[in-house]
Scaffold this active site. Structure first.
Site, mmCIF file in Angstrom:
data_model
loop_
_atom_site.group_PDB
_atom_site.id
_atom_site.type_symbol
_atom_site.label_atom_id
_atom_site.label_comp_id
_atom_site.label_asym_id
_atom_site.label_seq_id
_atom_site.Cartn_x
_atom_site.Cartn_y
_atom_site.Cartn_z
ATOM 1 N N LYS A 89 3.528 -51.875 29.645
ATOM 2 C CA LYS A 89 4.955 -52.227 29.651
ATOM 3 C C LYS A 89 5.352 -52.702 28.257
ATOM 4 C CE LYS A 89 7.152 -56.059 30.457
ATOM 5 N NZ LYS A 89 8.170 -55.887 29.399
ATOM 6 N N GLU A 124 -2.799 -62.512 22.991
ATOM 7 C CA GLU A 124 -2.452 -62.698 21.566
ATOM 8 C C GLU A 124 -1.093 -63.366 21.548
ATOM 9 O OE1 GLU A 124 -4.419 -62.185 19.173
ATOM 10 O OE2 GLU A 124 -5.935 -60.915 20.089
ATOM 11 N N CYS A 145 4.048 -62.820 14.290
ATOM 12 C CA CYS A 145 3.207 -63.877 14.865
ATOM 13 C C CYS A 145 2.521 -64.666 13.768
ATOM 14 C CB CYS A 145 2.188 -63.268 15.814
ATOM 15 S SG CYS A 145 1.205 -61.957 15.057
ATOM 16 N N GLU A 150 7.615 -72.777 17.133
ATOM 17 C CA GLU A 150 7.551 -71.451 16.510
ATOM 18 C C GLU A 150 8.988 -70.947 16.427
ATOM 19 O OE1 GLU A 150 6.165 -67.969 18.707
ATOM 20 O OE2 GLU A 150 5.134 -67.234 16.933
HETATM 21 P P1 NAD Z 1 7.713 -62.632 24.984
HETATM 22 O O1 NAD Z 1 6.573 -63.469 25.393
HETATM 23 O O2 NAD Z 1 9.086 -63.067 25.345
HETATM 24 O O3 NAD Z 1 7.570 -61.158 25.567
HETATM 25 C C1 NAD Z 1 6.453 -60.347 25.274
HETATM 26 C C2 NAD Z 1 6.270 -59.331 26.372
HETATM 27 O O4 NAD Z 1 5.895 -60.019 27.557
HETATM 28 C C3 NAD Z 1 7.541 -58.559 26.727
HETATM 29 O O5 NAD Z 1 7.188 -57.238 27.063
HETATM 30 C C4 NAD Z 1 8.058 -59.300 27.958
HETATM 31 O O6 NAD Z 1 8.865 -58.508 28.791
HETATM 32 C C5 NAD Z 1 6.754 -59.688 28.630
HETATM 33 N N1 NAD Z 1 6.787 -60.857 29.506
HETATM 34 C C6 NAD Z 1 7.530 -61.981 29.376
HETATM 35 N N2 NAD Z 1 7.256 -62.838 30.373
HETATM 36 C C7 NAD Z 1 6.291 -62.255 31.124
HETATM 37 C C8 NAD Z 1 5.598 -62.641 32.316
HETATM 38 N N3 NAD Z 1 5.819 -63.806 32.906
HETATM 39 N N4 NAD Z 1 4.688 -61.794 32.833
HETATM 40 C C9 NAD Z 1 4.427 -60.617 32.239
HETATM 41 N N5 NAD Z 1 5.071 -60.186 31.125
HETATM 42 C C10 NAD Z 1 5.987 -61.001 30.575
HETATM 43 O O7 NAD Z 1 7.563 -62.417 23.417
HETATM 44 P P2 NAD Z 1 8.522 -61.630 22.445
HETATM 45 O O8 NAD Z 1 9.737 -62.471 22.213
HETATM 46 O O9 NAD Z 1 8.681 -60.218 22.895
HETATM 47 O O10 NAD Z 1 7.613 -61.589 21.104
HETATM 48 C C11 NAD Z 1 7.528 -62.643 20.231
HETATM 49 C C12 NAD Z 1 6.292 -63.476 20.519
HETATM 50 O O11 NAD Z 1 5.140 -62.661 20.461
HETATM 51 C C13 NAD Z 1 6.090 -64.573 19.483
HETATM 52 O O12 NAD Z 1 5.679 -65.745 20.119
HETATM 53 C C14 NAD Z 1 4.961 -64.001 18.620
HETATM 54 O O13 NAD Z 1 4.226 -64.972 17.927
HETATM 55 C C15 NAD Z 1 4.152 -63.268 19.626
HETATM 56 N N6 NAD Z 1 3.309 -62.251 18.986
HETATM 57 C C16 NAD Z 1 1.965 -62.489 18.865
HETATM 58 C C17 NAD Z 1 1.136 -61.572 18.205
HETATM 59 C C18 NAD Z 1 -0.335 -61.827 18.027
HETATM 60 O O14 NAD Z 1 -1.086 -60.908 17.644
HETATM 61 N N7 NAD Z 1 -0.821 -63.043 18.275
HETATM 62 C C19 NAD Z 1 1.689 -60.379 17.705
HETATM 63 C C20 NAD Z 1 3.059 -60.161 17.854
HETATM 64 C C21 NAD Z 1 3.859 -61.098 18.505
#
Ligand code: NAD
Length: 487
Positions: free
Chosen positions: A183, A259, A293, A390
């Protein structure tokens, strides 16, 4: 090659992909282009029933293709063909990425797209090099560890670098012999869908990659809680990671790779090459407008050089030229949504109200889209929201230190430990500090990944569990069976 394009005429793939079937669906989640705020599409929402169908399709495909059991070189060859197609279709992929996300099209063809193809090849090559092992036992027994794929892996990716994240999930899972139900973020599904269709064209058996669109609480939850999903691989915020852990705990224990978020420090000592440090630090907070991130969002600098370094960084911040992601000349990204831009502004204002000094920026940019001015804030202590949260925007906080101990104490974030940067010419200090810093990645006299995909990436503390990239990412997609044969 002219990469600029008209966003109003770009054809968008917007459907689920189950097996080799494009499953049309009514769009229900409104999408706006970050570059101009225009409403342009609606993302469908896969129900639990549709996720069930995708998982069943993946299971059946594993069986009929025997993907996990074929000669590993066959998997490798197919994945190399897939990487070739990704390169051939780089321009289309770049446009599909640029329209929805915050990534300027001019950075994508030689950047994210080329790197994704390279990483697919990198992961593929593990398939015939990593495997089962004979282990030492006494003469009366034969002991071995037998390595096996998990089956169906559930993957969930964020919006900030969608294509790369899809590659990080699909590459190792497929190379290791699994099928995937993925997804993408409901804000950026197009490049992932197109990339999955290229896999079909390359000969990846239908059903090994299934893409379901939707949000986290409905579609994401159905994936992580599905009884036939054997492992979950997630990249996103720490909050969502926590919700996923809770759902997995409630619906059936399974392994997961998480991650998550970061709040990464960059430590600069007075003996560093300050010009190089300033350029690297500015790049790390300006790239994708800080929506990374590993954004190096906390500058921790030795007192005597703080002023000079901040001046040099502000000079870099003043040079940014905002422009729509579909203009090849643009190099500064918008923020993904109005809501996220408002959140950044709220945190910046709260940091100033708590005693911080906004040396540069501190406001949304004028004009179309959700751009935010690069921002530098000094006079912040560890309780400031500029340090605790963050921000996921182009906001750099600055703290100063006098001793190594003080620098380490400031660097040690209570919540996050994703990456850290270190600038010094003193080799002994560099090694001492690298050992002491609590982060999954340390960059010394640079602040960025290289194209050495063998280096794993992942977080300490609440920045995550497990690794993407590297050998670790491949092995995380295999499980180990211990076998002891009485001879
Ligand atoms: P997010 O957590 O809002 O969403 C990420 C994904 O998770 C989306 O596809 C979303 O629909 C899904 N999601 C959200 N809640 C969920 C749940 N309860 N169950 C299952 N899926 C769920 O994050 P975002 O705003 O899309 O991305 C930014 C975040 O991602 C930042 O915190 C960033 O640091 C992190 N990030 C981490 C890395 C890494 O390698 N550590 C890389 C890129 C981004």
């Amino acid at each position: 090659m002219n990469l600029s394009f008209n966003p109003d005429t770009l054809a968008l793939p917007i459907h689920h992909l189950i097996g080799d079937r494009r499953v049309p669906a009514k769009g229900v989640i409104g999408m706006r282009r970050p570059s101009d705020g225009k409403s342009y599409a609606d993302c469908p929402q896969a129900s639990a029933d549709l996720v069930d169908e995708a998982v069943a399709t993946a299971k059946a495909a594993l069986k009929t293709s025997n993907w996990g059991g074929v000669r590993p070189r066959e998997r490798i060859n197919v994945m190399h063909r897939w990487a070739d197609l990704i390169e051939q279709e780089a321009v289309t992929l770049a446009k599909l990425e640029a329209i929805a996300s915050t990534r300027p099209v001019g950075e994508l063809v030689a950047g994210d797209v080329a790197i994704t193809a390279e990483q697919i090849r990198f992961f593929a090559e593990f398939a015939d090099k990593e495997g089962s092992d004979l282990v030492p036992t006494d003469d009366g027994n034969l002991g071995m560890t037998m390595s096996e794929p998990y089956g169906v892996v559930g993957a969930i990716t964020p919006w900030n670098v969608p294509l790369s994240m899809a590659g990080w999930k699909l590459g190792p899972a497929l190379a290791a012999g699994n099928a995937v139900v993925l997804k993408p973020s409901e804000m950026t599904p197009f490049s992932t869908l197109f990339m999955a269709e290229l896999a079909l064209k390359a000969g990846v058996p239908a059903g090994l990659i299934n893409i379901v669109l939707g949000d986290g609480p409905v579609t994401g939850n159905a994936i992580t809680g599905h009884p036939d999903i054997a492992k979950v691989s997630f990249t996103g915020s720490t909050g969502a990671g926590s919700a996923i852990m809770a759902n997995i705990a409630a619906t059936g224990i399974k392994p997961m790779t998480l991650e998550l978020g970061g709040k990464s420090p960059q430590l600069v000592f007075a003996d560093a090459d300050l010009n190089k440090a300033a350029a690297a630090i500015a790049r790390s907070i300006l790239a994708n407008a800080g929506q990374a991130c590993v954004a190096g969002s906390r500058l921790i600098v030795e007192e005597g050089v703080a002023q000079d370094l901040c001046n040099a960084i502000v000079t870099e911040m003043k040079k940014v030229k905002a422009g729509p992601t579909w203009d090849e000349a643009s190099r500064y990204s918008p923020i993904i949504s109005e809501r996220q831009r408002d959140r950044i502004d709220t945190i910046v204002k709260a940091a100033v109200a708590a005693g911080g000094t906004c040396v540069y920026g501190g406001a949304p940019m004028e004009g179309d889209g959700y751009f935010y001015t690069p921002t530098l804030i000094t006079d912040v202590d560890n309780a400031s929201p500029a340090i605790t949260d963050e921000i996921f925007g182009p906001v750099l906080s600055v703290q100063t230190f006098r001793t190594e101990e003080e620098a380490l104490s400031l660097a040690d974030h209570p919540t996050y430990g994703l990456a850290a940067g270190l600038f010094t010419r003193d080799l002994s200090r560099a090694i001492r500090m690298t050992r002491a810093l609590q982060a999954g990645t340390i960059w010394v006299n640079r602040y960025s990944r290289s194209r050495d995909h063998i280096l794993p990436t992942g977080g300490y503390k609440q920045s995550g569990i497990g690794k993407d990239l590297g050998r670790e990412a491949y092995l995380a997609n295999r499980k180990t069976k211990s076998v002891l044969i009485n001879l």
